[in-house]
Motif scaffolding. Structure first.
Motif, PDB file in Angstrom:
ATOM      1  N   THR B 164       0.797  -1.234   0.000  1.00  0.00           N
ATOM      2  CA  THR B 164       0.000   0.000   0.000  1.00  0.00           C
ATOM      3  C   THR B 164       0.830   1.286   0.000  1.00  0.00           C
ATOM      4  O   THR B 164       0.261   2.368   0.057  1.00  0.00           O
ATOM      5  CB  THR B 164      -0.940   0.050   1.228  1.00  0.00           C
ATOM      6  N   THR B 165       2.158   1.161  -0.086  1.00  0.00           N
ATOM      7  CA  THR B 165       2.952   2.405  -0.073  1.00  0.00           C
ATOM      8  C   THR B 165       2.644   3.244  -1.304  1.00  0.00           C
ATOM      9  O   THR B 165       2.367   2.718  -2.370  1.00  0.00           O
ATOM     10  CB  THR B 165       4.472   2.131  -0.097  1.00  0.00           C
ATOM     11  N   LYS B 172      -5.640   2.298  -0.965  1.00  0.00           N
ATOM     12  CA  LYS B 172      -5.172   1.327   0.025  1.00  0.00           C
ATOM     13  C   LYS B 172      -6.269   0.311   0.326  1.00  0.00           C
ATOM     14  O   LYS B 172      -6.047  -0.898   0.338  1.00  0.00           O
ATOM     15  CB  LYS B 172      -4.784   2.043   1.314  1.00  0.00           C
ATOM     16  N   LEU B 193       3.149  -4.649   6.305  1.00  0.00           N
ATOM     17  CA  LEU B 193       2.366  -3.419   6.227  1.00  0.00           C
ATOM     18  C   LEU B 193       2.894  -2.422   7.242  1.00  0.00           C
ATOM     19  O   LEU B 193       3.269  -2.779   8.349  1.00  0.00           O
ATOM     20  CB  LEU B 193       0.895  -3.692   6.536  1.00  0.00           C
ATOM     21  N   ASP B 195       0.977   0.408   7.916  1.00  0.00           N
ATOM     22  CA  ASP B 195      -0.206   1.063   8.455  1.00  0.00           C
ATOM     23  C   ASP B 195      -0.874   0.150   9.490  1.00  0.00           C
ATOM     24  O   ASP B 195      -1.489  -0.851   9.149  1.00  0.00           O
ATOM     25  CB  ASP B 195      -1.127   1.357   7.269  1.00  0.00           C
TER      26      ASP B 195
END
Lengths: 347, 254
Positions: B164-165, B172, B193, B195
Motif C-alpha cells: 500500500t505504499t 489502500k 504493512l 499502516d
C-alpha cells in the motif's frame, strides 16, 4: 472467455506484423549487401561477374575484385554491424541503462587495446586478435560492472565508470601506437573504425564467435526481458539474475570484442541501432535482438559503401561517416521523443 | 503452512534477524508489523528466497526451501517486491511476464496462459488498462497491474512487501479488499504493512517484530488485546465499532 480470445488474436496479429517488418528489414539488408558488393572506386557489373565466378573463371580483374576485395569487405561490415548492434542491446539490457553501449562503457576500447597488444606481442599470429579482443572487452565490462556494484549501480555511475575505463584503455592504445608504430599497418584507421584492407583471414575466427554468440543471445532473450522488471521481480519469476546478467554480459563482450578485432573502434552503432530498433519493433528482446542485428548490419554496410563512393577514388574510414550521420540522427530521435514518455517506448 | 525454524538472516553475513521460529498458516492473511529497521522486509525477502538465510531453515508444507528448484519455487510463491521498475511495457505485456515459470522451453504463451493473464487482470480490475503503457498509469493502477502479474503467476502463496505504499487511502482499501478476495480463493498471503489500523483490520494473523526478534505471533484480535504493538511503537490504541465493523485506532501515548 471472449475477452481473452480477442486479446490473444490481437497479440498474434501484432506478432505477424513484427514478422512482416522483420522480412522487410531483411530485404533492405539484402539490397545493402548487393549495393556494397557493387559500389566502390570500380563499379562491378555484379550479375556478369558472379556468373563468371560461378563458371569457375575467377581470373578476370572484376572477379578478383569481387572475391578478394568486395566480398571480404562487405562480410566484415555485415558482421561487425550485426555484432555491435546486438552487443548494444545486450549491454543496455544487462545494465538496464539506455545510455550504455559497448563504446560508451569502454568495452570497445578494452577490446581495441588488447587487440593492439596481441598484435604487438605476437605479430605472426593474427588469429590471436579476436581472443585478445574478447579478453579486453570482458575485462572492461567487468571493471565497469564491478565499479558500479561497489559504488551502487546508479545509472550515472555506470556511465561515468565506463567513461573512465574507456579513456584508460584509449590511453593504452595510443601508448602502444607511439612506442611501436610498426605493429599495426593501419593504426589510425583502427582507432576510427574501418574495413579497408580486410581479408577473409582476419574474419574467420571472429565470424564463428559472432554467429554463435548471436544464436545464444537469442536463446536468452526472454531472460533479458525479465531483467526489465527489476532484480527482485525477475528472481521471483524463477531466473538466476546474477548468472543471467553475467551470461548476457559475456555474450555482449564476445560480440563486441570479435567485431572490434577486425573493424577497429567502430563506436556509434552499438548505441544508436538499439534505440532505432526499439522505436520500430518494441522492447521484446526476441524481436529486438534480430532486428537490431539486421539493422546494424545494413547500416554499417551502407555507410561503408558511402565512404567508398563519396570521395572516390579516395575513401574515408567508415567510422567517421557513421558518427557524422549517426550523431545528428540520434539527436533528432531524442528531440522528437514525445515528452513524458520513457526511454524505449514503442511509438 | 510455512514454517521457519531458528532462522538467522541479514545482509552480507551480518544478521538482522536472529533465531526466529515462526509459522504462517495456509489460506490466511499473515502480516508482519514492527518499527522501521526491525527486519520485517528482511524476513519477507528471506522467506521468498530473494535473500539467502545465514542459518536455520524454512519449510513450505514440510519441504525445506533448499530442496526447491528456482522455477519450481516460482510456481509455489509469487512476490510483489517493494521496489518496482516501470518498464516501457503495456499493462497486459507486464502481466504476461507472470506466466514465465509455467512456460516451456520455447517461452511462448499458449492460449491458456493468455486466459490466466486475462483472468488475473479481470480480478484486479485492470483489464480496461491492458493496452496502456505502465508509465501512463497512476500509482494505484500500476500497483494493481503488478498485483495482477503476481496473480497470473498462479501460485498458492503470495508475498507482498508494502503493497500500500504511495497509495492514497481509497486505493489502500481497494488493494487490501483485493488481498482479502484472493485469500478467500484459498491462497496463503504473507505481507509487510506499515499502516497499523489497516494491518489489524485486514489480517488473520499478526507477527510483531522488533530489533530482529519476533515478540509475538497470533490472531490479530489477540495480538491487539495484548497491546504489544502499543509497547513496540510507543502508542495507545482503541478498538471502536463503526457501523457494525471493528476498526482500530492508534494515537500518541500520553
Amino acid at each position: 472467455m471472449s475477452i481473452s480470445r480477442k486479446s490473444s488474436t490481437r497479440s498474434f496479429f501484432r506478432k505477424d506484423l513484427q514478422g512482416l517488418k522483420l522480412c522487410l528489414l531483411a530485404l533492405f539488408l539484402l539490397l545493402c549487401t548487393l549495393l556494397g558488393l557493387w559500389g566502390g572506386s570500380t563499379k562491378l557489373s555484379l550479375f556478369e561477374t558472379c556468373l563468371s565466378v560461378l563458371r569457375g573463371d575467377s581470373s578476370s580483374p572484376q572477379a578478383r575484385i569481387l572475391l578478394y576485395v568486395r566480398l571480404p569487405r562487405v562480410s566484415a561490415s555485415l558482421l561487425s554491424g550485426a555484432a555491435l548492434a546486438a552487443s548494444g542491446v545486450l549491454i543496455q539490457a544487462v545494465l538496464q541503462n539506455p545510455m550504455a553501449a559497448p563504446n560508451v562503457i569502454g568495452v570497445n576500447a578494452g577490446a581495441g587495446f588488447f587487440t593492439f597488444l596481441t598484435l604487438a606481442l605476437f605479430p605472426a599470429h593474427l588469429a590471436f586478435a579476436p581472443l585478445g579482443a574478447f579478453a579486453g572487452a570482458l575485462l572492461a565490462a567487468l571493471l565497469v560492472y564491478g565499479a558500479a556494484s561497489i559504488a551502487g549501480a546508479g545509472k550515472l555511475t555506470i556511465i561515468l565508470a565506463g567513461v573512465a575505463i574507456s579513456s584508460m584503455f584509449t590511453a593504452g592504445i595510443n601508448f602502444i601506437k607511439t612506442i611501436s608504430p610498426e605493429s599495426l599497418y593501419n593504426g589510425s584507421s583502427f582507432l576510427i573504425g574501418g574495413f579497408s584492407g580486410v581479408s577473409f583471414r582476419d574474419l574467420f575466427p571472429a565470424f564463428w564467435l559472432i554467429l554463435i554468440s548471436l544464436l545464444l543471445s537469442l536463446l536468452f532473450s526472454s531472460h533479458a526481458d525479465l531483467l526489465r522488471l527489476g532484480d527482485d521481480s525477475a528472481q521471483s519469476l524463477g531466473i538466476n539474475v546474477k548468472l543471467c546478467r553475467f551470461t548476457l554480459l559475456l555474450l555482449a563482450c564476445l560480440l563486441a570484442g570479435s567485431a572490434v578485432s577486425f573493424s577497429g573502434l567502430l563506436g556509434f552503432v552499438g548505441l544508436i541501432v538499439p534505440h532505432i530498433a526499439r522505436r520500430l519493433f518494441g522492447v521484446s528482446h526476441r524481436i529486438l535482438l534480430p532486428a537490431s542485428a539486421l539493422f546494424g548490419a545494413a547500416l554499417v554496410t551502407l555507410c561503408d559503401l558511402l565512404s567508398r563512393l563519396l570521395f572516390a577514388p579516395y575513401e574515408i574510414p567508415v567510422g567517421i561517416l557513421l558518427s557524422l550521420l549517426g550523431g545528428p540522427f540520434f539527436l533528432f530521435l531524442l528531440l522528437k521523443r514525445p515528452r513524458g514518455r520513457r526511454e524505449g517506448d514503442p511509438r | 503452512m510455512i514454517e521457519i525454524k531458528k532462522l538467522s538472516a541479514g545482509y552480507r553475513g551480518v544478521p538482522v534477524l536472529r533465531d526466529l521460529t515462526l509459522s504462517f498458516p495456509t489460506g490466511k492473511i499473515s502480516t508482519l508489523i514492527g518499527p522501521n529497521g526491525c527486519g520485517k522486509s528482511t524476513l519477507l525477502k528471506t522467506m521468498c528466497a530473494l535473500l539467502p538465510s545465514i542459518s536455520g531453515e524454512l519449510f513450505f508444507d514440510g519441504k525445506p526451501l533448499s530442496a526447491f528448484h528456482r522455477r519450481e519455487f516460482a510456481r509455489l510463491c509469487a512476490v510483489l517486491p517493494q521496489s518496482r521498475n516501470i518498464p516501457a511495457l503495456r499493462a497486459m505485456e507486464l502481466v504476461a511476464h507472470g506466466r514465465y515459470p509455467h512456460l516451456s522451453f520455447s517461452r511462448n504463451l499458449r492460449e491458456e496462459d493468455w486466459k490466466k493473464v486475462a483472468a488475473a487482470m479481470e480480478k484486479t480490475g485492470t483489464l480496461p488498462l491492458k493496452d496502456r503503457l505502465l508509465s501512463s498509469l497512476s500509482g494505484g493502477e500500476r500497483q494493481r497491474v503488478y498485483l495482477a502479474m503476481t496473480l497470473a503467476q498462479d501460485t498458492p502463496v503470495l508475498f507482498l512487501d508494502e503493497p500500500t505504499t504511495y497509495l492514497d487511502i481509497g486505493q489502500k482499501y481497494e488493494i487490501l479488499e483485493l488481498v482479502k478476495f484472493i485469500r478467500d480463493e484459498g491462497k496463503t498471503i504473507v505481507m509487510v504493512l506499515h499502516d497499523l489500523p489497516l494491518a489489524f483490520s485486514y489480517s488473520d494473523e499478526i507477527t510483531v517484530l522488533a530489533e530482529g526478534r519476533a515478540l509475538c505471533q497470533g490472531p490479530s484480535a489477540r495480538v491487539f488485546e495484548e497491546r504489544i504493538a502499543d509497547r513496540v511503537f510507543g502508542v495507545s490504541s482503541r478498538q471502536v465499532t463503526v457501523e457494525g465493523k471493528t476498526e482500530y485506532l492508534f494515537f500518541r501515548a500520553t
